[in-house]
Design a protein around this motif. Structure first.
Motif, short mmCIF file in Angstrom:
data_model
loop_
_atom_site.label_atom_id
_atom_site.label_comp_id
_atom_site.label_asym_id
_atom_site.label_seq_id
_atom_site.Cartn_x
_atom_site.Cartn_y
_atom_site.Cartn_z
N TYR A 16 0.92 -1.02 -0.17
CA TYR A 16 -0.16 -0.11 0.05
C TYR A 16 0.87 1.40 0.10
CZ TYR A 16 -4.06 -2.77 1.51
OH TYR A 16 -5.00 -3.59 1.65
N ALA A 21 2.58 -4.60 2.93
CA ALA A 21 1.55 -5.25 3.37
C ALA A 21 1.58 -6.76 3.61
CB ALA A 21 0.37 -4.88 3.05
N PRO A 40 -4.56 -12.70 13.25
CA PRO A 40 -5.07 -11.83 13.98
C PRO A 40 -5.63 -10.55 13.21
CG PRO A 40 -2.68 -11.87 14.29
CD PRO A 40 -3.13 -13.13 13.44
N SER A 41 -6.26 -9.65 13.70
CA SER A 41 -6.73 -8.63 13.00
C SER A 41 -5.62 -7.67 12.37
CB SER A 41 -7.68 -7.50 13.72
OG SER A 41 -8.18 -6.35 13.23
N GLY A 42 -5.58 -7.14 11.17
CA GLY A 42 -4.47 -6.23 10.72
C GLY A 42 -3.53 -6.89 10.06
N CYS A 43 -3.43 -8.42 10.06
CA CYS A 43 -2.47 -9.06 9.59
C CYS A 43 -2.30 -9.20 7.89
CB CYS A 43 -2.28 -10.60 10.22
SG CYS A 43 -3.68 -11.63 9.40
N GLY A 44 -3.65 -8.81 7.19
CA GLY A 44 -3.42 -8.62 5.96
C GLY A 44 -4.40 -9.97 5.12
N LYS A 45 -5.31 -10.34 6.10
CA LYS A 45 -6.02 -11.37 5.27
C LYS A 45 -6.86 -10.76 4.21
CE LYS A 45 -8.37 -12.30 9.34
NZ LYS A 45 -7.47 -11.20 10.35
N SER A 46 -7.53 -9.82 4.52
CA SER A 46 -8.32 -9.11 3.34
C SER A 46 -7.47 -8.92 2.36
CB SER A 46 -9.30 -7.93 4.08
OG SER A 46 -10.21 -8.36 5.13
N THR A 47 -6.59 -8.07 2.59
CA THR A 47 -5.64 -7.78 1.48
C THR A 47 -5.41 -8.98 0.82
OG1 THR A 47 -4.54 -6.17 3.15
CG2 THR A 47 -3.49 -6.77 0.92
N ILE A 59 -7.51 0.39 -5.52
CA ILE A 59 -6.88 1.01 -4.46
C ILE A 59 -5.67 1.87 -5.03
CG2 ILE A 59 -5.46 0.91 -2.46
CD1 ILE A 59 -7.64 -1.32 -1.63
N GLN A 94 -16.84 -9.01 3.78
CA GLN A 94 -17.11 -8.86 5.21
C GLN A 94 -18.45 -8.34 5.60
OE1 GLN A 94 -13.48 -7.71 6.76
NE2 GLN A 94 -13.90 -7.85 8.87
N GLU A 175 -14.59 -13.16 5.59
CA GLU A 175 -15.35 -13.07 7.00
C GLU A 175 -16.63 -12.85 6.55
OE1 GLU A 175 -13.94 -11.03 10.12
OE2 GLU A 175 -11.82 -10.84 9.25
N HIS A 206 -12.29 -14.96 11.25
CA HIS A 206 -11.57 -14.64 12.44
C HIS A 206 -11.81 -15.81 13.38
CE1 HIS A 206 -10.96 -10.24 12.84
NE2 HIS A 206 -9.97 -10.77 13.53
N1 LIG Z 1 -6.47 0.61 1.71
C1 LIG Z 1 -5.67 0.58 2.39
N2 LIG Z 1 -4.62 1.67 2.29
C2 LIG Z 1 -3.56 1.61 3.24
N3 LIG Z 1 -3.30 0.58 4.03
C3 LIG Z 1 -4.27 -0.47 4.08
C4 LIG Z 1 -5.58 -0.24 3.38
N4 LIG Z 1 -6.27 -1.46 3.54
C5 LIG Z 1 -5.80 -2.12 4.69
N5 LIG Z 1 -4.36 -1.61 4.76
C6 LIG Z 1 -3.25 -2.08 5.90
O1 LIG Z 1 -2.96 -3.40 5.44
C7 LIG Z 1 -2.75 -4.05 6.81
C8 LIG Z 1 -3.47 -5.30 6.48
O2 LIG Z 1 -5.01 -4.82 6.46
P1 LIG Z 1 -6.07 -6.01 6.30
O3 LIG Z 1 -7.22 -5.35 5.91
O4 LIG Z 1 -5.60 -6.84 5.14
O5 LIG Z 1 -6.26 -7.00 7.57
P2 LIG Z 1 -7.22 -8.01 7.89
O6 LIG Z 1 -6.08 -9.14 8.24
O7 LIG Z 1 -8.03 -8.11 7.09
O8 LIG Z 1 -7.71 -7.45 9.37
P3 LIG Z 1 -9.36 -7.84 9.89
O9 LIG Z 1 -9.41 -9.09 10.38
O10 LIG Z 1 -9.20 -6.67 11.10
O11 LIG Z 1 -10.28 -7.74 9.00
C9 LIG Z 1 -3.29 -3.35 7.82
O12 LIG Z 1 -2.11 -2.75 8.59
C10 LIG Z 1 -4.08 -2.17 7.16
O13 LIG Z 1 -3.87 -0.89 7.96
#
Ligand SMILES: Nc1ncnc2c1ncn2[C@@H]1O[C@H](COP(=O)(O)OP(=O)(O)OP(=O)(O)O)[C@@H](O)[C@H]1O
Ligand SMILES: [Mg+2]
Lengths: 253, 286
Positions: A16, A21, A40-47, A59, A94, A175, A206
């Motif tokens: 990003y 990421a 865990p939350s924020g580890c990059g699963k959605s990404t 994006i 999600q 999710e 999760h």
């Molecule tokens: N559009 C974006 N622009 C910049 N950084 C982003 C963007 N989306 C996510 N991130 C960052 O990338 C990292 C991974 O985010 P992601 O959404 O993939 O986490 P996640 O594992 O899906 O978390 P959760 O379980 O809370 O959904 C996080 O640090 C987040 O801040």
């Protein structure tokens, strides 16, 4: 093993802007199996899961390195038609996001934009996909009602129906149950179990019990890295890495 | 009663008074216009005002039909020009342009709304009117010239409110559509625009209000002839121009007839707004 992998992720890095990421991810997604992604939350699963059907293209400032193969073909190759990729690889988000249209039009929309204009065929496929997503019984008398009148769980199943209607080959779930009650969750889990007969499935969750219940393979992510990827059974009974064990036993912190 | 509750009551009362005085000022203005304009309409007959073709206010001839048609013609013309350009611009800036470009252009467009109308009129006189005269014929002072200038004048209203309502459409709708294999344009046309419809209609209503009420620019470029136009190249006089052009020297029944012009303008605006709002409400429930 390679031949049964529907999708393959090779040396994937994702940025990003300047932020790395996802770091050097390698993973296969097998045909007609459910592959779960936990962490865990924020580890990059959605990404990660959004990279699999190029949703992160929209994006601004994001960048992908490495290769994502669908049947051996890199979906990020310049000659690839991204619209075609997203048609083949469906996605359920999600947070359920039905369009502010009728239940019928929510599903018909995907068909129409993919060139299906025959009324009879649209009606048939709306019905089939609603049946496949276990929603038909509840909505068959009110297909003209606005989708916003449905309950949260019904809306999520409508989104699944919408994704199924265009007959993708792979379905990605991010999710899908995070906002749902146990009964709706059970319905969707049962549904995913049925869907794997026909589709290849990847799901972010999760909920570790959920991953254990429905998936065949599980990948554990931590801070943008894929720590461990293996058969679900193995991950939950005999993980190879200490971090994985700490996470699944709840000692993570 | 505690001090807190008493303060709350006092603030409520003060706000109520302010609201009431704002409303009553508007009501008084409206009443005044009607009081000045209605008697003469009843004296000579409402029909004579609405359907009369001749305007010789010093000789008891008060036909306003050419001006009513003039106002409607330039308003319709300005919408025909302003809506497609305004919407296209708003769609481009929200859906297809980069964030940077939008952040530069949107404030500039909003600034355009602050340019005094006499400047628009002046541009019309020195550029547009000669252009029409040379290339299309006639004097150049015409329905067409007024429609184009008014169309440009209502662009900032249409663009900035449409941008706001397009931006208010949740990103998840667009993502849902794109994930189904929709192109950007399909998503815009079939998901984003319908979701932003009520805001877009509101922008058009406001633009229409500005067009029908505009006076200075129209006086400068519409030609102001009291006759029903037969082509877009004919000159027209609008209701607002009629009042502004003659108020300076009118007296007696002439002056009252100008108030009657105001009454009719008022009623036309009410009718157009009601129609537009009803359409918007119908679209919302759909
Ligand atoms: N559009 C974006 N622009 C910049 N950084 C982003 C963007 N989306 C996510 N991130 C960052 O990338 C990292 C991974 O985010 P992601 O959404 O993939 O986490 P996640 O594992 O899906 O978390 P959760 O379980 O809370 O959904 C996080 O640090 C987040 O801040
Ligand atoms: Mg997430």
């Amino acid at each position: 093993m390679v031949t049964t992998n529907r999708m393959e992720v090779k040396n994937l890095n994702f940025y990003y802007g300047q932020n790395l990421a996802l770091k050097d991810i390698n993973m296969g997604i097998e045909s007609n199996k459910v592959t779960a992604v936990i962490g865990p939350s924020g580890c990059g699963k959605s990404t990660f899961i959004r990279i699999l059907n190029r949703m992160n293209d929209i994006i601004i400032g994001s960048r992908v390195e490495g290769a994502i193969l669908l049947d051996g073909q890199d979906i990020y190759a310049p000659e690839v038609d991204v619209v075609e990729i997203r048609r083949k690889i469906g996605m359920v988000f999600q947070k359920s996001n039905p369009f502010p249209k009728s239940i019928f039009d929510n599903i018909a929309y995907g068909l129409r934009i993919n060139g299906i204009n025959n009324k009879g065929e649209i009606i048939d496929r709306v019905e089939t996909s609603l049946k496949n997503s276990a929603l038909w019984e509840e909505v068959q008398d009110r297909l003209d009602a606005n989708a916003s009148e449905l309950s949260g769980g019904q809306q999520q199943r409508l989104c699944i129906a919408r994704a199924l209607a265009i007959e993708p080959e792979v379905i990605l779930f991010d999710e899908p149950c995070s906002a749902l009650d146990p009964i709706s969750t059970a319905k969707i889990e049962e549904l995913i179990n049925e869907l794997k007969e026909k589709y290849t499935i990847a799901i972010v969750t999760h909920n570790m019990q959920q991953a254990a219940r429905i998936s065949d393979y599980t990948g554990f992510f931590l801070l943008g890295e894929l720590i461990e990827f293996d058969k679900t059974e193995k991950i939950f009974t005999n993980p190879a890495k200490k971090q994985t064990e700490d996470y699944i036993t709840g000692r993570f912190g | 009663m505690t001090t807190l509750e008493r303060n709350e009551k006092l603030i409520q009362l003060a706000l109520l008074m302010i609201a009431l005085s704002a409303i009553s000022i508007l009501a008084i203005i409206t009443l005044f216009i009607f009081k000045e304009g209605m008697p003469i309409m009843f004296k000579y007959g409402v029909n004579k005002f609405l359907f009369g073709l001749d305007w010789y206010p010093t000789e008891q001839s008060f036909g306003l039909l050419p001006m009513i048609i003039g106002s409607l013609a330039v308003t319709a013309g300005s919408l025909i020009i302003g809506i497609p350009f305004g919407l296209a611009c708003a769609i481009f800036l929200t859906e297809f342009s980069s964030l940077r470009l939008r952040q530069i252009i949107k404030p500039i467009i909003e600034l355009l709304a602050g340019i005094p109308s006499v400047v628009y009129g002046f541009m019309g006189v020195i550029i547009l009117v000669p252009f029409i005269r040379e290339h299309l014929g006639g004097s150049g002072l015409s329905v067409l010239a007024a429609s184009i200038i008014l169309g440009i004048m209502i662009l900032p209203t249409i663009i900035s409110i449409s941008i706001d309502s397009l931006q208010a459409v949740p990103r998840s709708y667009r993502e849902g559509s794109i994930a189904l294999g929709a192109t950007k344009w399909q998503t815009t046309k079939m998901v984003t625009l319908p979701s932003a419809k009520s805001g877009i209609i509101a922008s058009i209503i406001l633009g229409m209000g500005r067009a029908i009420g505009e006076t200075m620019a129209v006086i400068m470029i519409a030609g102001n002839a009291v006759s029903i136009p037969h082509s877009v190249l004919d000159p027209v006089r609008t209701l607002t121009s009629n009042i502004a052009l003659e108020m300076g020297y009118a007296s007696g029944e002439h002056r009252q007839a100008l108030f009657a012009t105001g009454v009719i303008l008022f009623i036309i605006i009410m009718i157009l707004n009601t129609i537009a709002n009803a359409t918007a409400a119908k679209q919302r429930t759909k």
